[in-house]
Design a protein around this motif. Structure first.
Motif, PDB file in Angstrom:
ATOM      1  N   GLN A   4       9.492  19.697  23.171  1.00 17.50           N
ATOM      2  CA  GLN A   4       8.409  19.013  23.439  1.00 17.50           C
ATOM      3  C   GLN A   4       8.301  17.492  22.656  1.00 17.50           C
ATOM      4  OE1 GLN A   4       5.704  22.574  22.133  1.00 17.50           O
ATOM      5  NE2 GLN A   4       4.342  21.199  23.319  1.00 17.50           N
ATOM      6  N   GLN A  26      -0.243  16.705  34.775  1.00 15.18           N
ATOM      7  CA  GLN A  26      -0.846  17.251  33.386  1.00 15.18           C
ATOM      8  C   GLN A  26      -2.352  17.315  33.715  1.00 15.18           C
ATOM      9  OE1 GLN A  26      -2.841  16.380  30.869  1.00 15.18           O
ATOM     10  NE2 GLN A  26      -2.815  17.968  29.634  1.00 15.18           N
ATOM     11  N   ASP A  56       0.277  23.736  28.151  1.00 12.93           N
ATOM     12  CA  ASP A  56       0.669  22.350  27.492  1.00 12.93           C
ATOM     13  C   ASP A  56       2.198  22.726  27.113  1.00 12.93           C
ATOM     14  OD1 ASP A  56      -0.263  20.285  27.737  1.00 12.93           O
ATOM     15  OD2 ASP A  56      -1.951  20.282  26.272  1.00 12.93           O
ATOM     16  N   LEU A 104       5.392  20.760  28.368  1.00 14.13           N
ATOM     17  CA  LEU A 104       6.023  19.634  27.954  1.00 14.13           C
ATOM     18  C   LEU A 104       7.516  20.185  27.779  1.00 14.13           C
ATOM     19  CD1 LEU A 104       3.331  18.352  25.501  1.00 14.13           C
ATOM     20  CD2 LEU A 104       4.238  17.229  27.606  1.00 14.13           C
ATOM     21  N   TYR A 127       9.285  19.332  30.595  1.00 14.57           N
ATOM     22  CA  TYR A 127       9.798  17.952  30.728  1.00 14.57           C
ATOM     23  C   TYR A 127      10.853  17.593  29.727  1.00 14.57           C
ATOM     24  CZ  TYR A 127       8.533  12.986  31.067  1.00 14.57           C
ATOM     25  OH  TYR A 127       8.630  11.643  31.406  1.00 14.57           O
ATOM     26  N   LEU A 164       1.266  14.023  25.404  1.00 11.58           N
ATOM     27  CA  LEU A 164       2.363  13.981  24.430  1.00 11.58           C
ATOM     28  C   LEU A 164       2.295  14.199  22.831  1.00 11.58           C
ATOM     29  CD1 LEU A 164       4.889  11.758  26.646  1.00 11.58           C
ATOM     30  CD2 LEU A 164       4.831  14.156  26.252  1.00 11.58           C
TER      31      LEU A 164
END
Length: 401
Positions: A122, A252, A263, A267, A270, A355
């Motif tokens: 993350q 998101q 979340d 993340l 990602y 983020l």
């Protein structure tokens, strides 16, 4: 240069060429364009330097993943529609398969990982998006007006944190650009190969618009997570300028508040995507495989992958016949300049929320994010290595502190 003058015109050969690129093209979309230039301009001589530059300009003009669209257009020029499909599959599937496996691994064996590993992924996502934001702002936000559009877009998106707010900000910025921005004089350019006729281009554009309208209607008439996923992924890709990083806030805002994916997992996936070769849009395969409820797993991953890339392919097919006219349009370039500034504003908003707010929990996280950013921007460490190191450091940090 006439594409017919060289070999490699079968769909299978095109698939193998792009498969190798999909396995080795680390570094994100800008790096992908460099790999493509080396492969298809310098080595294989499929097209001239000027034609390649024009093709890149076309795909930057369209919403969606620019490097993937360049690949689709190259495949199209060699072997028609089958060539475009082969180029996309070869370039995308290696990353998508690994990300689906990663999603399945998290869902089944996530408890076996040290707590800080996913958190490290993350944190590195913060550094990756900050690097992308800096590079895009330097290129797309030159001048006071574009900087102002970037800042106002970020503020609007943070005040209205929904997909409607994001899309509205993009449309408003395009209108401001059309009215107030005066683009530079457009240079002369070589025409691209006429791979598709104008009538076919209009048909593909009609299909693109029809799906953009029909999917939300079908979702409201027949509520299901599958249709909702297709609608969200298709719409996000159809309206995103600037590549995979800009897709982050749109997805998101739709998926996390609805409880379809956490979340933390979003993340972490990602961050892991940054370590992969191939397109960032393959992140959709991870999301589809990670959803809380069907379709998920392999089916969800593949549906997400198709839905996120379908608009991009339709737009390439639709735009090629009309690109010459658009390239000569000052009005089109002015509106696009405003949209590009808004895209950077979307990225600025995403850097803060979700983020920063989700990943940065204390001084150790700030230090890790800064270390990753320095490694990416100044030391030129490969992104996959930065991601791997961040996961390890996150695990070590959680064990020590």
């Amino acid at each position: 240069m006439d594409p017919a003058a060289t070999p490699d015109r079968s769909a299978w050969s095109i698939f193998l060429i792009f498969l190798r690129l999909g396995l080795t093209s680390f570094g994100g979309p800008i790096a992908h364009l460099g790999y493509f230039r080396q492969e298809f301009v310098s080595r294989r001589r499929w097209l001239s330097e000027q034609s390649y530059a024009d093709l890149v300009a076309l795909c930057q003009f369209l919403p969606g993943p620019g490097s993937s669209q360049v690949g689709m257009a190259l495949g199209l020029s060699r072997c028609g529609y089958l060539g475009a499909l082969a180029a996309w599959a070869g370039f995308t599937l290696p990353t998508a398969v690994v990300l689906i496996l990663f999603a399945l691994g998290i869902s089944r064996y996530g408890d076996l990982l040290p707590a800080g590993v996913l958190h490290g992924l993350q944190v590195v996502a913060v550094a990756v998006v900050a690097q992308a934001l800096w590079g895009m702002a330097r290129t797309l936000c030159r001048g006071a007006l574009r900087l102002l559009l970037m800042v106002l877009t970020a503020m609007l998106v943070l005040l209205i944190p929904t997909a409607l707010g994001q899309i509205g900000a993009i449309l408003l910025a395009g209108l401001v650009g059309l009215l107030l921005i005066k683009p530079a004089h457009l240079p002369a350019h070589e025409p691209l190969w006429p791979a598709i006729r104008a009538r076919a281009g209009l048909c593909w554009l009609g299909l693109f618009v029809a799906l953009l309208i029909a999917l939300p209607l079908l979702r409201s008439l027949y509520p299901s997570q599958g249709l909702a996923m297709l609608d969200i992924f298709y719409r996000s890709s159809a309206l995103v300028f600037g590549g995979g990083h800009v897709m982050l806030p749109l997805l998101q805002a739709e998926l996390v508040p609805a409880g379809w994916i956490s979340d933390e997992v979003f993340l972490a996936g990602y961050g892991a995507t940054q370590a992969m070769p191939g397109p960032l849009f393959a992140f959709a395969a991870f999301i589809g495989a990670s959803l809380n409820g069907p379709p998920n797993g392999w089916l969800g991953g593949l549906l997400g992958l198709v839905a996120i890339f379908l608009p991009s392919m339709l737009l390439v097919f639709a735009a090629l016949p009309f690109w010459e006219r658009l390239r000569r349009s000052q009005r089109s370039q002015a509106a696009l300049a405003g949209i590009n500034a808004a895209v950077v504003g979307l990225l600025l908003a995403a850097l803060y929320d979700p983020l920063w707010t989700s990943a940065i929990r204390g001084p150790q996280d700030i230090a890790l994010a800064l270390l990753a950013l320095v490694a990416l921007m100044f030391l030129r460490v490969p992104p996959w290595l930065v991601v791997l190191a961040s996961g390890v450091l996150g695990g070590v940090s959680s064990a020590l502190f």
